[in-house]
Write a protein that holds these residues in place. Structure first.
Motif, PDB file in Angstrom:
ATOM      1  N   LYS A  62       0.819  -1.211   0.000  1.00 45.11           N
ATOM      2  CA  LYS A  62       0.000   0.000   0.000  1.00 45.11           C
ATOM      3  C   LYS A  62       0.851   1.258   0.000  1.00 45.11           C
ATOM      4  CE  LYS A  62      -4.126  -1.883   2.132  1.00 45.11           C
ATOM      5  NZ  LYS A  62      -5.027  -1.831   3.281  1.00 45.11           N
ATOM      6  N   CYS A  63       2.064   1.169   0.542  1.00 44.86           N
ATOM      7  CA  CYS A  63       2.944   2.338   0.569  1.00 44.86           C
ATOM      8  C   CYS A  63       3.308   2.787  -0.850  1.00 44.86           C
ATOM      9  CB  CYS A  63       4.201   2.055   1.385  1.00 44.86           C
ATOM     10  SG  CYS A  63       5.073   0.569   0.900  1.00 44.86           S
ATOM     11  N   ALA A  64       3.290   1.864  -1.799  1.00 47.10           N
ATOM     12  CA  ALA A  64       3.595   2.221  -3.186  1.00 47.10           C
ATOM     13  C   ALA A  64       2.519   3.125  -3.782  1.00 47.10           C
ATOM     14  CB  ALA A  64       3.740   0.961  -4.038  1.00 47.10           C
ATOM     15  N   MET A  65       1.292   2.996  -3.267  1.00 49.33           N
ATOM     16  CA  MET A  65       0.196   3.819  -3.787  1.00 49.33           C
ATOM     17  C   MET A  65       0.341   5.285  -3.406  1.00 49.33           C
ATOM     18  SD  MET A  65      -3.117   1.465  -3.221  1.00 49.33           S
ATOM     19  CE  MET A  65      -2.784  -0.218  -2.785  1.00 49.33           C
ATOM     20  N   VAL A  66       0.985   5.551  -2.279  1.00 41.23           N
ATOM     21  CA  VAL A  66       1.136   6.933  -1.824  1.00 41.23           C
ATOM     22  C   VAL A  66       2.547   7.476  -2.039  1.00 41.23           C
ATOM     23  CG1 VAL A  66      -0.730   6.761  -0.153  1.00 41.23           C
ATOM     24  CG2 VAL A  66       1.607   6.226   0.550  1.00 41.23           C
ATOM     25  N   CYS A  67       3.436   6.644  -2.518  1.00 39.22           N
ATOM     26  CA  CYS A  67       4.814   7.079  -2.732  1.00 39.22           C
ATOM     27  C   CYS A  67       4.878   8.013  -3.939  1.00 39.22           C
ATOM     28  CB  CYS A  67       5.726   5.880  -2.968  1.00 39.22           C
ATOM     29  SG  CYS A  67       7.437   6.333  -3.312  1.00 39.22           S
ATOM     30  N   PRO A  68       5.407   9.223  -3.762  1.00 38.23           N
ATOM     31  CA  PRO A  68       5.467  10.158  -4.887  1.00 38.23           C
ATOM     32  C   PRO A  68       6.398   9.686  -6.002  1.00 38.23           C
ATOM     33  CG  PRO A  68       6.593  11.074  -2.976  1.00 38.23           C
ATOM     34  CD  PRO A  68       5.944   9.805  -2.539  1.00 38.23           C
ATOM     35  N   MET A  69       7.321   8.787  -5.672  1.00 38.74           N
ATOM     36  CA  MET A  69       8.249   8.261  -6.678  1.00 38.74           C
ATOM     37  C   MET A  69       7.736   6.965  -7.297  1.00 38.74           C
ATOM     38  SD  MET A  69      10.661  10.487  -6.649  1.00 38.74           S
ATOM     39  CE  MET A  69      12.044   9.737  -7.420  1.00 38.74           C
ATOM     40  N   GLY A  70       6.669   6.391  -6.738  1.00 36.34           N
ATOM     41  CA  GLY A  70       6.098   5.157  -7.260  1.00 36.34           C
ATOM     42  C   GLY A  70       6.949   3.931  -6.978  1.00 36.34           C
ATOM     43  N   GLN A 120       7.962   0.529  -5.593  1.00 34.30           N
ATOM     44  CA  GLN A 120       7.283  -0.680  -5.153  1.00 34.30           C
ATOM     45  C   GLN A 120       8.074  -1.281  -3.987  1.00 34.30           C
ATOM     46  OE1 GLN A 120       4.374  -1.956  -6.576  1.00 34.30           O
ATOM     47  NE2 GLN A 120       4.346  -0.011  -7.695  1.00 34.30           N
ATOM     48  N   MET A 121       7.642  -0.995  -2.768  1.00 33.53           N
ATOM     49  CA  MET A 121       8.377  -1.426  -1.590  1.00 33.53           C
ATOM     50  C   MET A 121       8.213  -2.921  -1.297  1.00 33.53           C
ATOM     51  SD  MET A 121       9.945   1.220  -0.449  1.00 33.53           S
ATOM     52  CE  MET A 121      10.324   0.915   1.250  1.00 33.53           C
ATOM     53  N   GLY A 122       7.072  -3.473  -1.608  1.00 37.13           N
ATOM     54  CA  GLY A 122       6.815  -4.891  -1.328  1.00 37.13           C
ATOM     55  C   GLY A 122       7.877  -5.814  -1.902  1.00 37.13           C
ATOM     56  N   PRO A 123       8.168  -5.714  -3.201  1.00 34.45           N
ATOM     57  CA  PRO A 123       9.205  -6.586  -3.769  1.00 34.45           C
ATOM     58  C   PRO A 123      10.588  -6.338  -3.167  1.00 34.45           C
ATOM     59  CG  PRO A 123       7.828  -5.697  -5.521  1.00 34.45           C
ATOM     60  CD  PRO A 123       7.448  -4.986  -4.248  1.00 34.45           C
ATOM     61  N   LEU A 124      10.893  -5.100  -2.799  1.00 34.33           N
ATOM     62  CA  LEU A 124      12.185  -4.816  -2.185  1.00 34.33           C
ATOM     63  C   LEU A 124      12.277  -5.456  -0.800  1.00 34.33           C
ATOM     64  CD1 LEU A 124      12.647  -1.079  -3.208  1.00 34.33           C
ATOM     65  CD2 LEU A 124      13.846  -3.058  -4.139  1.00 34.33           C
ATOM     66  N   ILE A 125      11.214  -5.344  -0.014  1.00 33.46           N
ATOM     67  CA  ILE A 125      11.191  -5.982   1.305  1.00 33.46           C
ATOM     68  C   ILE A 125      11.293  -7.497   1.142  1.00 33.46           C
ATOM     69  CG2 ILE A 125       9.733  -6.468   3.322  1.00 33.46           C
ATOM     70  CD1 ILE A 125      10.945  -3.725   3.513  1.00 33.46           C
TER      71      ILE A 125
END
Length: 92
Positions: free
Chosen positions: A52-60, A62-67
């Protein structure tokens, strides 16, 4: 982004000239087992990987795959956080 600090710091110290220099002259301490143990708790318990953090990230970003990548690396290194049932399976 603080959840990806282990990935950023490990990359910097391993692959960048400035990171190697900082570690060599003592500006940044090398990553040790205590850091990895601390980060494993953050990576496993502070993120549900819902992305969900990717939806509000101004840079877009994708944190899920990185985590997921950080969790996979920690698991493969034997640093995964133990679940209450004692299970600690290697990712992959």
């Amino acid at each position: 982004m603080w959840k990806l600090e282990p990935l950023r710091r490990a990359y910097e110290q391993r692959f960048t000239v400035s990171g190697k220099l900082k570690a060599a002259i003592g500006m940044q301490k090398p990553i040790d087992d205590a850091d990895l143990e601390h980060w494993s708790k953050i990576v496993y318990y502070a993120c549900t990987m819902c992305n969900k953090c990717a939806m509000v990230c101004p840079m877009g970003i994708q944190m899920g795959p990185l985590i997921h990548d950080v969790r996979t690396a920690m698991s493969n290194a034997g640093l995964c956080s133990r679940r209450p049932d004692g299970c600690c399976q290697q990712a992959g």
